[in-house]
Design a protein around this motif. Structure first.
Motif, PDB file in Angstrom:
ATOM      1  N   ARG A  65       6.371   8.237   7.479  1.00 40.67           N
ATOM      2  CA  ARG A  65       7.104   6.965   7.504  1.00 40.67           C
ATOM      3  C   ARG A  65       6.410   5.970   8.422  1.00 40.67           C
ATOM      4  NH1 ARG A  65      10.220   4.710  11.132  1.00 40.67           N
ATOM      5  NH2 ARG A  65      11.840   3.191  10.544  1.00 40.67           N
ATOM      6  N   ASP A  66       5.978   6.416   9.613  1.00 43.46           N
ATOM      7  CA  ASP A  66       5.336   5.510  10.563  1.00 43.46           C
ATOM      8  C   ASP A  66       3.993   5.012  10.051  1.00 43.46           C
ATOM      9  OD1 ASP A  66       7.459   5.752  12.277  1.00 43.46           O
ATOM     10  OD2 ASP A  66       6.520   7.291  13.535  1.00 43.46           O
ATOM     11  N   GLU A  67       3.228   5.892   9.374  1.00 42.76           N
ATOM     12  CA  GLU A  67       1.930   5.482   8.838  1.00 42.76           C
ATOM     13  C   GLU A  67       2.101   4.443   7.729  1.00 42.76           C
ATOM     14  OE1 GLU A  67      -0.754   9.527   9.522  1.00 42.76           O
ATOM     15  OE2 GLU A  67       0.395   9.273   7.672  1.00 42.76           O
ATOM     16  N   GLU A  68       3.072   4.681   6.852  1.00 41.17           N
ATOM     17  CA  GLU A  68       3.304   3.711   5.777  1.00 41.17           C
ATOM     18  C   GLU A  68       3.793   2.385   6.349  1.00 41.17           C
ATOM     19  OE1 GLU A  68       5.950   3.084   1.703  1.00 41.17           O
ATOM     20  OE2 GLU A  68       5.903   5.047   2.677  1.00 41.17           O
ATOM     21  N   LEU A  69       4.670   2.456   7.367  1.00 38.06           N
ATOM     22  CA  LEU A  69       5.170   1.231   7.986  1.00 38.06           C
ATOM     23  C   LEU A  69       4.035   0.440   8.623  1.00 38.06           C
ATOM     24  CD1 LEU A  69       7.627  -0.486   8.771  1.00 38.06           C
ATOM     25  CD2 LEU A  69       7.849   0.912  10.834  1.00 38.06           C
ATOM     26  N   ALA A  70       3.119   1.126   9.314  1.00 37.41           N
ATOM     27  CA  ALA A  70       1.985   0.441   9.935  1.00 37.41           C
ATOM     28  C   ALA A  70       1.094  -0.203   8.887  1.00 37.41           C
ATOM     29  CB  ALA A  70       1.176   1.433  10.775  1.00 37.41           C
ATOM     30  N   MET A  71       0.873   0.496   7.777  1.00 37.62           N
ATOM     31  CA  MET A  71       0.038  -0.040   6.706  1.00 37.62           C
ATOM     32  C   MET A  71       0.660  -1.300   6.112  1.00 37.62           C
ATOM     33  SD  MET A  71      -0.638   1.631   2.966  1.00 37.62           S
ATOM     34  CE  MET A  71       1.093   1.304   2.621  1.00 37.62           C
ATOM     35  N   LEU A  72       1.971  -1.246   5.845  1.00 38.12           N
ATOM     36  CA  LEU A  72       2.647  -2.401   5.252  1.00 38.12           C
ATOM     37  C   LEU A  72       2.651  -3.597   6.204  1.00 38.12           C
ATOM     38  CD1 LEU A  72       5.663  -0.610   3.511  1.00 38.12           C
ATOM     39  CD2 LEU A  72       3.635  -1.584   2.434  1.00 38.12           C
ATOM     40  N   LYS A  73       2.788  -3.339   7.490  1.00 41.44           N
ATOM     41  CA  LYS A  73       2.746  -4.436   8.455  1.00 41.44           C
ATOM     42  C   LYS A  73       1.369  -5.100   8.468  1.00 41.44           C
ATOM     43  CE  LYS A  73       6.327  -2.955  11.710  1.00 41.44           C
ATOM     44  NZ  LYS A  73       6.617  -2.499  13.105  1.00 41.44           N
ATOM     45  N   GLN A  74       0.296  -4.289   8.373  1.00 39.71           N
ATOM     46  CA  GLN A  74      -1.056  -4.853   8.332  1.00 39.71           C
ATOM     47  C   GLN A  74      -1.247  -5.711   7.091  1.00 39.71           C
ATOM     48  OE1 GLN A  74      -3.496  -1.294   8.621  1.00 39.71           O
ATOM     49  NE2 GLN A  74      -3.983  -1.718  10.742  1.00 39.71           N
ATOM     50  N   GLN A  75      -0.766  -5.224   5.939  1.00 41.64           N
ATOM     51  CA  GLN A  75      -0.904  -5.997   4.711  1.00 41.64           C
ATOM     52  C   GLN A  75      -0.115  -7.295   4.797  1.00 41.64           C
ATOM     53  OE1 GLN A  75       0.285  -3.397   1.507  1.00 41.64           O
ATOM     54  NE2 GLN A  75      -1.730  -2.448   1.372  1.00 41.64           N
ATOM     55  N   THR A  76       1.091  -7.212   5.351  1.00 43.79           N
ATOM     56  CA  THR A  76       1.930  -8.409   5.463  1.00 43.79           C
ATOM     57  C   THR A  76       1.298  -9.446   6.379  1.00 43.79           C
ATOM     58  OG1 THR A  76       3.931  -7.085   5.100  1.00 43.79           O
ATOM     59  CG2 THR A  76       4.224  -9.258   6.094  1.00 43.79           C
ATOM     60  N   GLU A  77       0.730  -8.994   7.499  1.00 45.73           N
ATOM     61  CA  GLU A  77       0.090  -9.918   8.434  1.00 45.73           C
ATOM     62  C   GLU A  77      -1.092 -10.617   7.772  1.00 45.73           C
ATOM     63  OE1 GLU A  77      -0.796 -12.112  11.786  1.00 45.73           O
ATOM     64  OE2 GLU A  77       1.006 -10.971  11.265  1.00 45.73           O
ATOM     65  N   ALA A  78      -1.896  -9.845   6.997  1.00 45.51           N
ATOM     66  CA  ALA A  78      -3.037 -10.443   6.305  1.00 45.51           C
ATOM     67  C   ALA A  78      -2.581 -11.490   5.298  1.00 45.51           C
ATOM     68  CB  ALA A  78      -3.858  -9.359   5.601  1.00 45.51           C
ATOM     69  N   MET A  79      -1.503 -11.187   4.566  1.00 42.07           N
ATOM     70  CA  MET A  79      -0.994 -12.141   3.580  1.00 42.07           C
ATOM     71  C   MET A  79      -0.427 -13.388   4.262  1.00 42.07           C
ATOM     72  SD  MET A  79       0.689  -9.862   0.508  1.00 42.07           S
ATOM     73  CE  MET A  79       1.757  -8.895   1.567  1.00 42.07           C
ATOM     74  N   ASN A  80       0.282 -13.196   5.378  1.00 43.98           N
ATOM     75  CA  ASN A  80       0.860 -14.348   6.085  1.00 43.98           C
ATOM     76  C   ASN A  80      -0.233 -15.288   6.591  1.00 43.98           C
ATOM     77  OD1 ASN A  80       3.507 -13.571   5.721  1.00 43.98           O
ATOM     78  ND2 ASN A  80       3.654 -12.475   7.672  1.00 43.98           N
ATOM     79  N   GLN A  81      -1.314 -14.725   7.133  1.00 37.49           N
ATOM     80  CA  GLN A  81      -2.415 -15.556   7.630  1.00 37.49           C
ATOM     81  C   GLN A  81      -3.049 -16.357   6.499  1.00 37.49           C
ATOM     82  OE1 GLN A  81      -5.142 -12.973   9.667  1.00 37.49           O
ATOM     83  NE2 GLN A  81      -3.774 -12.603  11.394  1.00 37.49           N
ATOM     84  N   GLN A  82      -3.269 -15.708   5.367  1.00 39.02           N
ATOM     85  CA  GLN A  82      -3.895 -16.411   4.256  1.00 39.02           C
ATOM     86  C   GLN A  82      -2.953 -17.451   3.664  1.00 39.02           C
ATOM     87  OE1 GLN A  82      -5.987 -14.084   1.367  1.00 39.02           O
ATOM     88  NE2 GLN A  82      -6.851 -12.709   2.889  1.00 39.02           N
ATOM     89  N   MET A  83      -1.645 -17.164   3.648  1.00 38.84           N
ATOM     90  CA  MET A  83      -0.681 -18.147   3.151  1.00 38.84           C
ATOM     91  C   MET A  83      -0.670 -19.390   4.045  1.00 38.84           C
ATOM     92  SD  MET A  83       0.848 -17.370   0.318  1.00 38.84           S
ATOM     93  CE  MET A  83       2.322 -18.361   0.377  1.00 38.84           C
ATOM     94  N   GLN A  84      -0.693 -19.182   5.361  1.00 38.75           N
ATOM     95  CA  GLN A  84      -0.701 -20.326   6.286  1.00 38.75           C
ATOM     96  C   GLN A  84      -1.949 -21.176   6.084  1.00 38.75           C
ATOM     97  OE1 GLN A  84      -0.305 -18.612  10.182  1.00 38.75           O
ATOM     98  NE2 GLN A  84       1.814 -17.965   9.872  1.00 38.75           N
TER      99      GLN A  84
END
Length: 295
Positions: free
Chosen positions: A202-221
């Motif tokens: 669960r923690d590994e998947e959560l960390a992975m999803l947070k990394q993907q979300t951060e990358a998407m947020n930066q590119q969206m901005q």
């Protein structure tokens, strides 16, 4: 620094396997002290998506660089979205490749090295010819490129239509006939979240999803900022100097001050060539009769 190497065995003397998604083992090596963790590849026998699943495993393990022989487009996109650099063309033993990396002899690649499904051909298969969209000139910040023509890689399983021409390949919204490596949103596009890799905690998947979300947020901005810039440029281009005939005395100051010679005197009054005017505003500031405005 933690790096990952695709390997044929479970120790540092094993050879580097040329397939990223379908190698038998991943060796996670700490470059500071050469301690390592050998993990059997859980995606080795998958019918499809092995590269994407393996890339997500890299993100969950906190890897910064992946060293391998070849990397396909779907795996490369997922690794890039997680901020993981990819080094291809590696050969020899894992220990040798780690030393080459520490010595600065290996450089990250800027694009996939093989077409999709390369790993299904076996470790001895020759790299396939790739059919990738042509790269576009960069704009300010990471761009949201419209895909070009040509066939995409892989088989689409997602819904929706892409914003480009041709057919995309892959999963979800990014690679059916949608927004993906074929021709939806092209290089520099916002990565599509992928399904979770197998055997993640669960923690590994959560960390992975947070990394993907951060990358998407930066590119969206950055994308929103570029949209704002383009919209502002469009507004500027539509503005030109306007002359109030009732106030203009034909003094000629605006004619002399205009840097692009867009103003001339006709019948004793200033006339603006709208095709030449750049809306710089110098004439507005210099007119003694306030006869010029922007509109």
């Amino acid at each position: 620094m933690r790096i990952a190497i695709t390997a044929t065995g479970a120790d540092l003397e094993a050879n580097v396997d040329p397939r990223f998604g379908r190698c038998p083992y991943f060796l996670f090596v700490e470059t500071d002290d050469l301690s390592f963790e050998a993990t059997e590849n859980p995606n080795l026998t998958l019918g499809g998506g092995a590269g994407i699943q393996s890339a997500q495993l890299m993100a969950a393990k906190g890897v910064k660089h992946v060293l391998t022989g070849n990397c396909g487009p779907n795996a490369y996109q997922t690794l890039a979205a997680a901020g993981i650099a990819v080094v291809v063309g590696c050969g020899g033993t894992v220990a040798d490749v780690v030393e080459q990396f520490k010595a600065g002899q290996l450089n990250a690649t800027a694009e996939p090295s093989v077409a999709g499904k390369f790993g299904l051909g076996g470790a001895s298969g020759a790299p396939q010819e790739m059919s990738m969209p042509p790269q576009q000139p960069p704009v300010a910040g990471p761009q949201m490129g419209m895909g070009g023509g040509g066939q995409g890689m892989g088989r689409g399983r997602g819904g929706g239509r892409g914003m480009g021409q041709g057919r995309g390949g892959g999963r979800g919204m990014g690679q059916g006939r949608g927004m993906g490596m074929g021709v939806g949103l092209a290089q520099g596009s916002i990565p599509t979240p992928q399904p979770p890799a197998q055997n993640l905690t669960r923690d590994e998947e959560l960390a992975m999803l947070k990394q993907q979300t951060e990358a998407m947020n930066q590119q969206m901005q950055q994308t929103y900022e570029r949209i704002r810039q383009l919209e502002q440029e469009g507004k500027t281009r539509t503005m030109v100097a306007k002359v109030d005939a009732e106030k203009c005395t034909g003094c000629g100051i605006c004619v002399d001050i205009c840097p692009v010679e867009a103003i001339s005197l006709e019948n004793g009054m200033a006339v603006v060539d709208e095709r030449t005017c750049t809306a710089c505003g110098l004439c507005v500031n210099e007119c003694p009769n306030e006869a010029i405005s922007m509109g």
